[in-house]
Each structure stands twice: as structure tokens, then as C-alpha cells.
Design a protein around this motif. Structure first.
Motif, short mmCIF file in Angstrom:
data_model
loop_
_atom_site.label_atom_id
_atom_site.label_comp_id
_atom_site.label_asym_id
_atom_site.label_seq_id
_atom_site.Cartn_x
_atom_site.Cartn_y
_atom_site.Cartn_z
N ILE B 89 0.83 -1.21 0.00
CA ILE B 89 0.00 0.00 0.00
C ILE B 89 0.87 1.27 0.00
CG2 ILE B 89 -2.08 -1.01 1.02
CD1 ILE B 89 -0.93 0.15 3.77
N GLY B 90 2.18 1.08 -0.08
CA GLY B 90 3.08 2.24 -0.19
C GLY B 90 3.21 3.03 1.09
N CYS B 91 3.13 2.37 2.25
CA CYS B 91 3.20 3.11 3.53
C CYS B 91 4.63 3.55 3.87
CB CYS B 91 2.64 2.27 4.67
SG CYS B 91 3.65 0.83 5.11
N TRP B 105 13.25 3.54 -2.69
CA TRP B 105 11.87 3.92 -3.04
C TRP B 105 11.77 4.31 -4.50
CZ3 TRP B 105 8.12 2.62 0.02
CH2 TRP B 105 6.82 3.08 -0.25
N ASP B 106 10.78 3.77 -5.17
CA ASP B 106 10.50 4.14 -6.56
C ASP B 106 9.30 5.08 -6.56
OD1 ASP B 106 10.02 4.34 -9.26
OD2 ASP B 106 9.42 2.26 -9.54
N ASP B 107 9.56 6.35 -6.86
CA ASP B 107 8.49 7.35 -6.84
C ASP B 107 7.41 7.06 -7.87
OD1 ASP B 107 9.38 8.95 -4.80
OD2 ASP B 107 10.75 10.08 -6.10
N GLU B 108 7.80 6.42 -8.94
CA GLU B 108 6.86 6.18 -10.03
C GLU B 108 5.75 5.22 -9.60
OE1 GLU B 108 7.26 5.37 -14.82
OE2 GLU B 108 8.89 4.82 -13.49
N SER B 109 6.15 4.12 -8.95
CA SER B 109 5.14 3.15 -8.53
C SER B 109 4.70 3.40 -7.09
CB SER B 109 5.68 1.73 -8.66
OG SER B 109 6.83 1.58 -7.83
N ASN B 110 5.42 4.29 -6.40
CA ASN B 110 5.19 4.57 -4.99
C ASN B 110 5.27 3.30 -4.13
OD1 ASN B 110 4.78 6.48 -2.95
ND2 ASN B 110 2.60 5.95 -2.81
N LYS B 111 6.27 2.50 -4.46
CA LYS B 111 6.50 1.26 -3.72
C LYS B 111 8.00 1.08 -3.51
CE LYS B 111 2.50 -1.15 -5.75
NZ LYS B 111 1.53 -0.42 -4.98
N PRO B 112 8.36 0.23 -2.54
CA PRO B 112 9.80 0.05 -2.31
C PRO B 112 10.49 -0.68 -3.45
CG PRO B 112 8.54 -1.47 -0.96
CD PRO B 112 7.55 -0.55 -1.59
N VAL B 113 11.79 -0.50 -3.51
CA VAL B 113 12.62 -1.25 -4.45
C VAL B 113 13.48 -2.17 -3.59
CG1 VAL B 113 14.25 -1.10 -6.37
CG2 VAL B 113 12.77 0.83 -5.88
N ILE B 114 13.36 -3.46 -3.81
CA ILE B 114 14.03 -4.43 -2.95
C ILE B 114 15.01 -5.26 -3.76
CG2 ILE B 114 13.64 -6.43 -1.43
CD1 ILE B 114 12.07 -4.30 -0.20
N CYS B 115 16.19 -5.44 -3.21
CA CYS B 115 17.21 -6.24 -3.89
C CYS B 115 16.77 -7.70 -3.98
CB CYS B 115 18.52 -6.15 -3.11
SG CYS B 115 19.83 -7.18 -3.78
N ILE B 116 16.86 -8.29 -5.18
CA ILE B 116 16.48 -9.70 -5.33
C ILE B 116 17.73 -10.60 -5.40
CG2 ILE B 116 14.23 -9.23 -6.39
CD1 ILE B 116 15.69 -9.92 -9.13
N HIS B 117 18.89 -9.99 -5.16
CA HIS B 117 20.14 -10.76 -5.14
C HIS B 117 20.37 -11.53 -6.43
CE1 HIS B 117 20.94 -9.76 -0.90
NE2 HIS B 117 19.61 -9.75 -0.81
N CYS B 118 20.16 -10.82 -7.55
CA CYS B 118 20.35 -11.47 -8.86
C CYS B 118 21.81 -11.38 -9.30
CB CYS B 118 19.45 -10.83 -9.91
SG CYS B 118 19.91 -9.13 -10.34
N GLY B 119 22.53 -10.40 -8.76
CA GLY B 119 23.96 -10.27 -9.08
C GLY B 119 24.26 -9.55 -10.39
#
Lengths: 587, 140
Positions: B89-91, B105-119
Motif C-alpha cells: 500500500i506504499g506506507c 523507493w521508486d516514486d513512479e510506482s510509490n513502492k519500495p525497491v528491494i534487492c532480489i540478489h540477482c547479481g
């Protein structure tokens, strides 16, 4: 938020009314790419003819390009303004995080007009623009401190650029620079003084956007090939390992390293201040501009004991490059690397262009030596080749402008020599002090004709060096053709704000490839045509502002001191200058 | 036996601050720039002091997930979390909960950006500062 791949927004700021607005100038970036191309168009639009460079009517333009934030090494910001040093076109480029920050804040360029009535600094965080009081920062003795204060006060660590001037800019020294990220500079032609005249102390800018290419798949492919070329190719090795200071040794061997105000072109102690010597004894850290894996910025560590306090040391990190070692080193015959580092540090703190400052001090030393000025003119300082202490004290006096002589010297060697004599050994080219290459006639034709009077305009030194290596003497027409070809291509590189160190990678075919996924449909021929057009736009501005080849002259010293290409003939150089302007076909 | 991967900072003193990793991270989505990057490089108080590289530590018991009111952050095998965008919910509680600042934080989607450890970022670090390590027996 995502931006389109072709930049469009220009942020306009009026310091007089403390207002700002944004205009969409997509058409400018579509046609002129960005950087130098867009900047010269904006300068034509914004600066009225014959304005005083230090008045509110002067305008500062910053531009970046469509490759900024998209590909590595598109990391320069172009600044254009009317130069207080030459009274004509001013153009200066800097890296650091400046270009990335401007683009990531959402802009292709910034135009700063007017003047503030009190010290001010600008804080631009994305769409938010604040005019903040800089009274407390004004007069601070060190540009490092100004950076430190702003670093703590403003947000955006890691994604911001902090540009600022030192006391030299505040006190309107004609060759004051703007320092960015402590170790990079908008060095040449006096942007710092223009900031000072507008009472603009600093500009902080940050942002965290992304950019949508037209063809994302192709974009990633091209990116990978450029990144591979940059990180694996031997082309970048010299910038990466020893850095530009590696030039000291070969140029000295060639007898092209200006020494003692170009009385000689060979320095017997060059090995003490060479890139190799600095790397072995002082190199402390290598750092990079944003989005550039090369890391050419070399920081030396200087550890000085306190005389009065045992086991107490002052440890300073100081960036060094070829041009600084030339201008503040060999030109002043400094053979102590510690002394040279201290002098560089002083010049950095004050925010002066190191090249102009070194040439000015070298000229002043010879003036004293010849008895054309006295110790009193220098406020009691005896300038002496190799005596770094006297030079460090003189830098402070120069910025203070404590005597009539220093006041004149603060306007450049051309101005000072018209007043005090010594024109024949004042190393000024169209008002700008000489860069560190006495390689032959092509270098000097380039210094006189180049839009910035810089060795970076047409790379004349490289034409001389190639001619020496192949043992083929070029005639004047061949030199001029090479200079125009190189300089017009460099307009494309500097419109895309690609660092010139990467010119071996961003060759015309690579530039065409890099532009394609962003939505530009240009071939090599289009780029070459555009390069010439941008160059002509610069000369149109220069001529409008009174550029006159009849007023240009080669300092006599240049023809007296043999270069590796032999004795330089003033007639040959002037013939080159005339031919250059004729060939540009400006009418 | 489960195999999982985790991004780690091998030697931060090798970092030159070029930020190629940050640009690589957003480029995973075919875009230039930085808005979708979940790795951050900043100076340690001036370039002369070197750099700080902020990456997700792949916590086994991640505080970001604990403070998520909608259970949008699911535990990832090998540590860290995976974002379920539809539940978010973008809290911004997750950003505040991460003491090292590795939730972006990604302002465009208003949601967090989380590392997925893809390398992917590690492939663009020419100095070997960061590395994708694989480990066996990761916990979820």
C-alpha cells in the motif's frame, strides 16, 4: 519517474527576482544533441551583445546530453558564459557527479540569469528549487570547508553534485574556477568570477529519475559493448593507472614540457614530479566520476608534521593531473613534490584555475627577475624559481589583490603585461594562459584559434606528436585541416558530453549505435555536418563579441624556445590562424 | 539441498565510486538512470575517505518484513524478502525499518525497491567490490 531518452527540460533561474521556471526545449536537443551544441544556442538566445561579463546581464548555461545517465563516460557538464578573462565566449567542462545529477534531477540544462543582492546558494532537488542564504559561507578561507558544510546541510548523498566557488571567485579573479565534488573543476576562462559577480556561492543538485529508451533491448546490447570496450580495452589504461600525469616523462623527453615560463621546454628535475614518482610516493586513492568505471582521479596523500607539536601530523588529500604539475610545477621550476602538492592545495582552496594561476606566477617571476617589477609590487614577496613557499604566499596575495600589480595579475597575464610590460614572454593566447604542450606549430595554431583557446579544442599537440613520430613535416594547410576535422568532431563529443578520454571508444560508428536506441536517427555524415555547424555557431558568437584575428598574436617567447618540431615560426602560425578562419567559411 | 544466492560487499576499499552498479540495477528493466536501483554508493564523508556501498544484507529475520502491515514482503529463501506488489500500500514502513538504508523507493510506482540478489550489478563492477555468493541450505 521516468524521462524520455531525448532530454527536453531546461530549468531557468533568475537570481535577481529569485524566481525559476521550466521550459520544454525538446527541439533543441533533437537538433543539437545537448552539451556544447545546445549551450551555444542558448547563449545566443540569452546573452545580449557586448554585455559586461561581470554584470547581472551575463548568463550561465549548464547542459548535459542524451547519453548522460544512459552510457558510461557521458559524464561531463558543459558550462557556457561570457568569459571575464577573454571578454568573449567562455566554455568549461567538468565531471564529478555534476552531469548525472543534472539529468537525474530531470533536466537537460540549467540557465542562470541576473544577480543576487546578497550571497546566495541554490539547492535543486528534483523539481524543488530553493534560494538559500549563503552569507555565512561567503569569505570562507577554504573551498573544501564550503563543500563540507553543504554536504552536511543538504540531502541527496551519493546522487548529488555540490558546485561552489572559493574566495578567488568572490573576489572576481578573472580565472577563478568552480569546484565540484572537491576534486573536479569548471576550470578555465573564469566561471568562478561570473558566479562571484552574481553572488552565487554554490549550487547543490540531486535527483533519482530513470530514462526510458525507445528500444530497451538494443539499448542494453549497445551498453554492454561500450562497457566492455571501456573496461577491457587498452585505450583507457593510461588514464586508469598513472592518470594524465603519466604525460610528464614523455613530454619532457620530447622537450615539449614548458619550464621556467617556457624559457626551456625541458625540466631537469622532471623525474621528481612525474606521474610515476607521484604514484610511488604519494598516491592514496583513485576515484571516479559518476557512471565512469575508469577512475582517473588520482588523490595524493600529503603528511606534514607540526613543528610545534611532536607526533602531530596534518594529513591532506590533494588531486593531481598533468596540467597542474606543468603549470604549478615545471613552469615554476618546482622540484619538490611535497612543495608542489602544497601549492596545488592552496590553489584548490582559493578556487583558482591552476593553469592560468601557474602561468601568471611564472610570468611574474620573470618580471621580477628582469627588474620590470619590484618586491614592493609583490607586497614584499620575492618570487624565485623553485621556492614553493613564496608561491604559496603569492597565491594568497593574488586573491587578496593587495597591490596594484596583483590587481592587474588577477585579470590575467595579457592584461597585466599590457600595463607593466613583458608582453613578449606573457604566455597568453587570445587572453587565455597557455596549456602544457610546446610540441610544435599545430599546438600553437590551435591555442590561438580554438573556441576556448585550449589544447582540447583541436588537439594540436597530438597532430605535432604524430608528425614527429612519423617524421613527416606537415604543411600549414594539412595542419589546419586536421585541426578543423578534430575540433568539429569534438563538438559532437562535447554535445553528447562524452569525456574526451573516451574518444577512442566513442568513434563515429559507436556514437551512431549509441544514439539509435534512444530515438535519434543519425548517420556518421549527419554527425560530421552537425559538428561543423556547432563549431560555426561558436565562432558566430565569438565574432559577435569582437573576436578579431588581427588582434591575436603569438607570444614572442614561443618562437624563441625550440620545440621538438624545431623553431616555431610566427609567420607560419599566423598563416595557419588566417587559413583556419577562412576555411570555416563563416559567411 | 536448497541453493540460494546473496549479494555481498567483498572489499569496500576497492570502490572508486563510479556507481556503475547503481546504473546496472535500473537497467535490468531496460531503463537508464537510477529510480529502480536497489544498491547505493555514496562517499564516506568526502571522496577522499572512500565510499560506502549499501546493499541488502539478506537478513534471516528481516525488520522490513516485520513492520509491513499488509504482509507484502515475503521471506526469501537464503534471506531477505520478495515484494508482492499487489499487496503493497506504499506506507514506507519498510524503508524506515532498515537501519542501513537498503530499502529504496521508486516514486513512479510509490513502492519500495528491494534487492532480489540477482547479481546483475556485480557483473558491472570492474573492481571486484561486490560479488554474488551462492550458498547451500538457505533458509526461508
Amino acid at each position: 519517474m521516468s524521462l524520455e531518452a531525448i532530454p527536453s527540460k531546461i530549468l531557468y533561474i533568475d537570481l535577481s527576482s529569485r524566481s525559476f521556471w521550466v521550459k520544454d526545449r525538446h527541439e533543441l536537443f533533437q537538433k543539437y544533441l545537448g552539451g556544447a551544441g545546445v549551450a551555444i544556442k542558448l547563449l545566443h538566445e540569452e546573452i545580449k551583445p557586448n554585455v559586461d561579463p561581470l554584470s547581472a546581464d551575463n548568463v550561465i548555461v549548464f547542459t548535459v546530453g542524451p547519453l548522460t545517465g544512459m552510457y558510461p563516460l557521458a559524464s561531463k557538464t558543459v558550462a557556457m558564459f561570457k568569459s571575464p578573462l577573454t571578454g568573449n565566449l567562455g566554455e568549461s567542462h567538468a565531471g564529478g557527479r555534476s552531469a548525472i545529477s543534472i539529468r537525474m534531477a530531470g533536466y537537460g540544462g540549467i540557465v542562470i540569469k541576473g544577480a543576487s543582492d546578497r550571497p546566495i546558494y541554490l539547492a535543486i532537488h528534483g523539481d524543488k528549487v530553493s534560494f538559500r542564504d549563503a552569507s555565512t559561507l561567503w569569505g570562507m578561507r577554504s573551498s573544501y570547508t564550503v563543500g563540507r558544510v553543504l554536504r552536511e546541510f543538504e540531502s541527496g548523498a551519493g546522487i548529488r553534485s555540490i558546485m561552489r566557488i572559493g574566495r578567488a571567485g568572490e573576489r572576481l579573479v578573472s580565472y577563478a574556477c568552480v569546484v565540484t565534488e572537491t576534486y573536479r573543476h569548471f576550470g578555465r576562462l573564469g566561471l568562478g568570477a561570473v558566479w562571484g559577480s552574481k553572488r552565487l556561492k554554490a549550487l547543490v543538485i540531486s535527483g533519482r529519475r530513470s530514462i526510458k529508451p525507445k528500444d530497451p533491448k538494443l539499448y542494453r546490447e549497445v551498453y554492454n559493448s561500450i562497457f566492455d570496450a571501456v573496461t577491457k580495452s587498452p585505450l583507457m589504461k593510461k588514464y586508469h593507472e598513472l592518470g594524465t600525469s603519466m604525460n610528464i616523462t614523455p613530454l619532457n623527453k620530447l622537450r615539449a614540457l614548458p619550464t621556467r615560463n617556457l624559457k626551456e621546454a625541458h625540466f631537469e628535475d622532471a623525474d621528481k614530479i612525474s606521474g610515476e614518482a607521484f604514484a610511488e610516493r604519494f598516491l592514496g586513492r583513485r576515484v571516479a566520476c559518476a557512471h565512469c568505471p575508469v577512475s582517473c582521479i588520482h588523490l595524493a596523500i600529503l603528511r606534514e608534521p607540526y613543528v610545534t607539536e611532536p607526533y602531530f601530523y596534518k594529513t591532506t588529500m590533494i588531486s593531481y593531473d598533468y596540467e597542474l604539475i606543468y603549470a604549478l610545477g615545471s613552469m615554476l621550476r618546482l622540484s619538490s613534490p611535497e612543495g608542489l602538492l602544497k601549492l596545488i592545495d592552496e590553489v584548490e582552496k582559493e578556487g583558482l584555475d591552476a593553469m592560468s594561476c601557474g602561468v601568471a606566477l611564472a610570468w611574474a617571476t620573470e618580471m621580477l627577475e628582469r627588474g620590470l617589477i619590484t618586491k614592493d609590487d609583490l607586497n614584499g614577496i620575492t618570487l624565485k624559481w623553485g621556492d614553493f613557499d613564496s608561491y604559496i604566499r603569492a597565491v594568497d596575495q593574488l586573491v587578496e589583490q593587495s597591490t596594484e600589480f596583483y590587481k592587474a595579475l588577477a585579470k590575467g597575464v595579457e592584461y597585466a603585461s599590457k600595463r607593466y610590460g613583458g608582453e613578449e614572454f606573457a604566455l597568453s593566447f587570445g587572453g587565455n594562459e597557455m596549456p602544457g604542450y610546446h610540441t610544435g606549430p599545430a599546438a600553437h595554431i590551435g591555442y590561438l584559434t580554438g573556441a576556448r583557446h585550449s589544447h582540447l579544442d583541436g588537439a594540436g599537440y597530438s597532430i605535432d606528436e604524430k608528425s614527429l613520430a612519423s617524421n613527416v613535416k606537415l604543411n600549414v594547410e594539412q595542419i589546419v585541416d586536421s585541426l578543423i576535422k578534430e575540433e568539429s568532431w569534438r563538438q559532437i563529443l562535447s554535445s553528447l558530453v562524452i569525456c574526451y578520454f573516451a574518444r577512442g571508444i566513442y568513434r563515429p560508428d559507436m556514437v551512431v549505435k549509441a544514439l539509435k536506441p534512444l530515438g535519434y536517427d543519425l548517420n556518421e555524415e549527419d554527425l560530421n555536418r552537425l559538428g561543423i555547424e556547432i563549431l560555426r555557431e561558436k565562432y558566430r558568437f565569438k565574432f559577435r563579441e569582437g573576436f578579431d584575428i588581427k588582434k591575436l598574436k603569438l607570444p614572442k617567447r614561443v618562437s624563441e624556445t625550440p620545440s621538438p618540431s624545431g623553431q616555431i615560426s610566427p609567420e607560419f602560425v599566423m598563416e595557419g590562424v588566417n587559413l583556419y578562419i577562412k576555411k570555416l567559411n563563416l559567411e | 539441498m536448497m541453493v540460494s544466492s546473496r549479494l555481498s560487499v567483498v572489499d569496500v576499499d576497492l570502490c572508486v565510486g563510479c556507481q556503475s552498479c547503481m546504473f546496472a540495477c535500473t537497467r535490468r528493466f531496460g531503463e537508464g538512470g537510477l529510480s529502480k536501483s536497489s544498491i547505493h554508493v555514496r562517499s564516506a564523508g568526502g571522496f577522499e575517505r572512500g565510499f560506502v556501498v549499501i546493499v541488502c544484507k539478506a537478513c534471516e529475520d528481516p525488520p522490513c518484513a516485520r513492520v509491513c502491515p499488509t504482509d507484502a514482503l515475503r521471506l526469501r529463501i537464503g534471506g531477505g524478502v520478495i515484494l508482492r506488489k499487489e499487496k503493497c500500500i506504499g506506507c514506507g514502513n519498510c524503508v524506515k525499518a532498515c537501519v542501513i538504508g537498503a530499502v529504496f523507493w521508486d516514486d513512479e510506482s510509490n513502492k519500495p525497491v528491494i534487492c532480489i540478489h540477482c547479481g546483475y550489478c556485480a557483473k558491472f563492477c570492474p573492481y571486484g567490490v561486490i560479488k554474488l555468493e551462492t550458498q547451500e541450505g538457505g533458509k526461508a
